[in-house]
Design a protein around this motif. Structure first.
Motif, short mmCIF file in Angstrom:
data_model
loop_
_atom_site.label_atom_id
_atom_site.label_comp_id
_atom_site.label_asym_id
_atom_site.label_seq_id
_atom_site.Cartn_x
_atom_site.Cartn_y
_atom_site.Cartn_z
N HIS A 91 0.84 -1.20 0.00
CA HIS A 91 0.00 0.00 0.00
C HIS A 91 0.88 1.25 0.00
CE1 HIS A 91 -3.54 -2.46 0.76
NE2 HIS A 91 -2.85 -3.08 1.70
N VAL A 92 0.61 2.14 -0.95
CA VAL A 92 1.33 3.41 -1.05
C VAL A 92 0.32 4.54 -0.89
CG1 VAL A 92 2.74 4.90 -2.51
CG2 VAL A 92 3.06 2.42 -2.58
N GLU A 93 0.63 5.48 -0.01
CA GLU A 93 -0.23 6.65 0.16
C GLU A 93 0.63 7.90 -0.03
OE1 GLU A 93 -3.18 8.89 3.39
OE2 GLU A 93 -2.20 7.00 3.93
N SER A 118 12.03 17.36 -3.16
CA SER A 118 12.41 16.94 -4.52
C SER A 118 12.94 15.50 -4.52
CB SER A 118 13.48 17.88 -5.08
OG SER A 118 14.62 17.90 -4.26
N GLU A 119 13.68 15.13 -3.46
CA GLU A 119 14.18 13.77 -3.36
C GLU A 119 13.03 12.79 -3.11
OE1 GLU A 119 17.04 13.94 -0.24
OE2 GLU A 119 18.49 15.12 -1.39
N THR A 120 12.06 13.21 -2.28
CA THR A 120 10.88 12.37 -2.04
C THR A 120 10.11 12.15 -3.33
OG1 THR A 120 10.71 13.23 0.22
CG2 THR A 120 8.77 12.14 -0.68
N GLN A 121 9.96 13.22 -4.15
CA GLN A 121 9.25 13.10 -5.42
C GLN A 121 9.97 12.12 -6.36
OE1 GLN A 121 6.22 14.37 -6.26
NE2 GLN A 121 6.48 13.04 -8.03
N GLN A 126 10.29 6.65 -8.70
CA GLN A 126 11.11 5.43 -8.80
C GLN A 126 10.31 4.20 -8.39
OE1 GLN A 126 14.74 5.55 -6.47
NE2 GLN A 126 14.81 3.34 -6.34
N ILE A 127 9.61 4.27 -7.25
CA ILE A 127 8.88 3.08 -6.77
C ILE A 127 7.64 2.80 -7.61
CG2 ILE A 127 9.74 3.35 -4.41
CD1 ILE A 127 7.03 4.47 -3.62
#
Length: 529
Positions: A91-93, A118-121, A126-127
């Motif tokens: 599950h991705v939120e 920006s790194e989180t984006q 990527q995932i």
């Protein structure tokens, strides 16, 4: 990836919106009733997939400003939560907000944010194995998606192909090859620098090996030269000190002589500060004292002048035959003569090192050329082009299959291995730019659907949702009938997908009349389902 649901707050004209896509299947019409304008336009239909796009990528399809994005009646607390099921991940939120701005990523309930947004984006993309342009290419079709494959730059086309065909491994190999090439190149440069240095040393040694005409110069010890220079420096300092003292004493003597020249006197003076009158005088006692002081200063001045002259005489006696800098120069020449054999031996070693380094540079040059080959092999001009060439047949077949449905066999499309297209209209080659708006829409839709199918087959940007937003603009009735046939074909081919259709065209509405629908009503500027 499977987009399960969205939860929206104060986004565009919505104050609240919750939509669970698992409640829908097949073709779903999105209808709009704008009570404020009396039409279906501006009800908030497109905002559904806009919310998904902005929630996942932080970009809106129609390039909205923050002012337009945040619900105008609230003016703050805008947020979109997108819930996604990703195979082998769970599950991705993704929770994105404005006023205040924030981005939160949760995987199976655990926050996985990076140091910067920006790194989180980048991590999100990527995932999810997709990016903004690839997502639009495979999920959103129609007026609000300004992305079209045929209008894209070669770089964007390659990026989409990279995402569609899972070419990350090849790109990573190219990165590894580039790193090796960079390492070999750096080592090559170091060796070249060493070689240049050794060649200079070789030239210097050849010049330094002396002939028979050179003779050793007899030199005093460096210690004695340095001692004399130190003594000379000390004497110079003493002379300067005496000269300063001499000037000082002469100045005192001059002032006394000036006062004595005035003799005896008595006169009234006015004070410049208080304007009071006072008496100034010089009596015999004063003259006697000043005369005595002046005589004493004359003797002291004579003593200082004698000391200065004595120091100058002493200095002349200890000046060394050579200075320390001359001593170093002559000593170096002596060493060259004394160590001529050492220079000769060193020259032999330098020549041997040069041979060794030149062999290494030759090998490195060969390795660098090999890395250049593989860098090209793993680039868009190498294996990636080979892969594209090998999927082109299928890509062209699917593009023409959809084009055939949409244009009643009027248009055909063929891409080469550089992804440049050839379009034919009833067998005649036609430039894309010369097509009408409706023809462009049909051709692009066929290509985008072909890309979507390729993406789905290899599970890259494979999404459970497809959005068709006003794809019938500038299309005649026969084209609308073809769009209906296309939608039903897609529904048959992909029963697991929810195909959401937004259209103002009454003919297409009639053709899709038996399908499920979502109605969005807008009243007093607020949209709701």
């Amino acid at each position: 990836m499977k987009i399960q649901k969205i939860n929206v707050k104060n986004f565009y004209s919505y104050k609240k919106l919750y939509l669970d896509f698992s409640n829908y299947s097949g073709i779903v019409r999105i209808l709009g009733k704008n009570k404020d304008s009396g039409s279906s336009n501006g009800a908030g239909k497109s905002a559904i997939f806009e919310a998904i796009t902005w929630g996942v990528f932080g970009q809106t399809i129609r390039k909205s400003t923050e002012e337009a994005l945040v619900n105008s009646q609230e003016g703050k607390d805008c947020s979109v939560s997108v819930f996604i099921e990703k195979e082998e991940l769970g599950h991705v939120e993704i929770i994105r907000s404005k006023r205040p701005t924030s981005l939160t990523l949760k995987i199976n309930g655990v926050i996985r944010n990076k140091d910067h947004a920006s790194e989180t984006q980048s991590f999100i993309e990527q995932i999810l194995d997709t990016d903004y342009k690839s997502f639009l290419a495979s999920v959103v079709f129609g007026q609000h998606s300004d992305f079209t494959f045929l209008d894209s730059s070669p770089e964007d086309k390659r990026r989409i192909i990279k995402n569609c065909f899972n070419l990350d491994d090849l790109y990573s190999k190219r990165t590894a090859v580039k790193q090796l090439k960079s390492s070999f190149t750096a080592e090559f440069k170091v060796l070249k620098t060493l070689i240049d240095s050794l060649r200079k040393e070789e030239d210097d040694l050849i010049a330094k090996v002396p002939g028979n005409k050179y003779e050793i110069i007899e030199l005093p010890s460096l210690e004695s030269v340095l001692t004399k220079e130190k003594d000379l420096d000390s004497m110079d300092r003493k002379v300067r000190e005496h000269q300063r003292q001499l000037r000082k004493e002469k100045d005192k003597h001059r002032r006394l002589v000036d006062s004595l020249s005035l003799g005896l006197y008595e006169e009234d003076k006015v004070c410049h500060a208080c304007n009071n009158t006072y008496r100034k005088h010089q009596v015999q006692d004063d003259i006697d004292v000043m005369t005595k002081d002046a005589d004493a200063l004359k003797l002291k001045i004579k003593e200082i002048e004698t000391s200065i002259e004595s120091l100058r005489v002493s200095k002349e006696k200890i000046i060394p035959e050579v200075s320390s800098s001359q001593w170093a120069k002559y000593n170096e020449k002596n060493k060259l003569i004394q160590n001529s054999q050492e220079s000769t031996d060193r020259l032999a070693k330098v020549k041997e090192q040069l041979r060794e380094y030149e062999e290494k540079t030759s090998k490195l040059q060969s390795l660098i050329e090999v890395m250049k080959f593989w860098e090209t092999a793993f680039s868009e001009k190498g294996l990636i082009r080979y892969i594209v060439r090998n999927i082109l047949d299928y890509f062209n077949i699917k593009s023409n299959e959809y084009a055939s449905i949409l244009t009643n066999n009027q248009f055909t499309i063929e891409f080469n291995d550089e992804l440049s297209e050839t379009i034919k209209n009833n067998g005649v080659v036609t430039k894309y730019i010369s097509l009408s708006g409706g023809e462009k829409r049909k051709v692009n839709l066929a290509i985008m659907l072909s890309l979507q199918e390729l993406s789905s087959r290899i599970s890259r940007t494979n999404c459970n949702l497809l959005f068709f937003d006003e794809v019938c603009d500038n299309i005649d009735d026969s084209g609308i009938l073809a769009v209906n046939n296309l939608l039903r074909t897609l529904n048959t081919q992909y029963p697991e997908k929810v195909i959401m259709v937004i259209t103002h065209n009454n003919y297409l509405q009639d053709l899709l009349g038996e399908s499920k629908s979502i109605t969005i009503r807008k009243r007093k500027g607020i949209s709701s389902i």
